[in-house]
Design an enzyme around this catalytic site. Structure first.
Site, PDB file in Angstrom:
ATOM      1  N   GLU A 111      15.710  50.070  64.147  1.00 58.48           N
ATOM      2  CA  GLU A 111      16.240  49.068  63.230  1.00 58.48           C
ATOM      3  C   GLU A 111      15.191  47.960  63.013  1.00 58.48           C
ATOM      4  O   GLU A 111      14.541  47.510  63.947  1.00 58.48           O
ATOM      5  CB  GLU A 111      17.515  48.456  63.826  1.00 58.48           C
ATOM      6  N   LYS A 162      24.002  48.488  56.443  1.00 55.23           N
ATOM      7  CA  LYS A 162      24.789  48.152  57.633  1.00 55.23           C
ATOM      8  C   LYS A 162      26.142  47.579  57.223  1.00 55.23           C
ATOM      9  O   LYS A 162      26.219  46.572  56.514  1.00 55.23           O
ATOM     10  CB  LYS A 162      24.005  47.151  58.475  1.00 55.23           C
ATOM     11  N   CYS A 177      23.153  50.136  64.360  1.00 55.58           N
ATOM     12  CA  CYS A 177      23.393  49.226  65.472  1.00 55.58           C
ATOM     13  C   CYS A 177      24.860  48.836  65.672  1.00 55.58           C
ATOM     14  O   CYS A 177      25.647  49.620  66.200  1.00 55.58           O
ATOM     15  CB  CYS A 177      22.500  47.997  65.331  1.00 55.58           C
TER      16      CYS A 177
END
Length: 274
Positions: A43, A113, A153
């Protein structure tokens, strides 16, 4: 789906974008030379994980320095490349976006995300929403290697998202991530193994290495987990390339032994409570 070797690059990340891009290219070159057909990066691999730096390093998808370099690299080495994530600028918004390139260097999937990392623990505070906008789409693509989904994440903490990726018949779920020194020790391995067991898919979690810096210190410990929840390969804290063999029969075997996808009670789950 076919059997193949995957590589995940836990890499050192510095403040210089040019150096980070070149360093990623060298790691990809090395992994490709070891016969990896799908290679992953962490990331925000092209700069510090920091809200102010997201603005400074943000790129437009159509002419961004990082994506152009990754496209050329995927094509040069004839690989699928999940180029971690970068700060993507689109109109007046910035997203934390992960890209998947095919061996022709084409973007075949992108994941913004969905769950922004806004936390305030006793030891740290981080607010991605100060800078970033959340995505709103599930990301799954059917490739020659298998059905691949992507999350980023903090997305790992939301099982509803992973249920949807499972419903998309994902074989492999790629997770560029940067857990920290607060959440990493207790939650990182448990969450990744749990999501592999939940989805009965391979889960590949790719972190930056752990480097002291004034912005954000990553936990490291990138790992590749099979559909049974077994850790096939795990890094420590330093830069390292992990490898594992992705085997189609392992997915089928696990799903036949414990047929959770068949045994789901959608008649109950989808009931609207009044």
């Amino acid at each position: 789906m076919q059997d193949f070797k995957i590589a995940t690059c836990q890499m050192d990340v510095c403040e210089n974008k040019d150096e980070n891009i070149e360093h990623a290219i060298q790691l990809i070159k090395k992994a490709s030379a070891n016969d990896a057909k799908l290679i992953t990066l962490p990331e925000i691999f092209n700069g510090p994980y920091d809200t102010a730096k997201f603005i400074e390093f943000a790129e437009d998808e159509n002419d961004g320095q990082t994506l152009q370099a990754m496209s050329k690299t995927a094509k040069k080495h004839d690989i699928y490349l999940q180029a971690g994530s970068i700060a993507e600028r689109c109109d007046d918004k910035i997203y934390n976006t992960a890209y998947l390139f095919n061996p022709d260097g084409e973007i075949i999937a992108k994941h913004r995300k969905m769950h922004l990392f806004d936390i305030n623990t006793k030891t740290m505070k981080f607010t991605e929403s100060d800078t970033l906008t959340a995505g709103d789409k599930i990301t799954t693509v059917d490739t020659d290697l298998g059905v691949i989904s992507i999350a980023i994440c903090y997305d790992v903490r939301f099982p509803q998202l992973w249920t949807l990726m499972s419903q998309n018949k994902s074989d492999i779920i790629l997770l560029p991530a940067a857990f920290n020194m607060t959440t990493g020790p207790l939650h990182w391995q448990t969450l990744i193994r749990t999501r592999a067991i939940d989805t009965q898919a391979y889960v590949v979690a790719t972190s930056p290495s752990r480097i002291d810096n004034p912005y954000y210190v990553a936990w490291g410990h990138s790992m590749i987990v099979d559909p049974w929840g077994k850790i096939l390969s795990e890094a420590e804290t330093k830069e390292e390339i992990l490898y594992a063999d992705i085997e189609n029969n392992k997915i089928d075997d696990v799903r036949e032994q414990i047929p959770v996808l068949k045994n789901k009670r959608n008649d109950i789950y989808e009931t609207i409570m009044k």
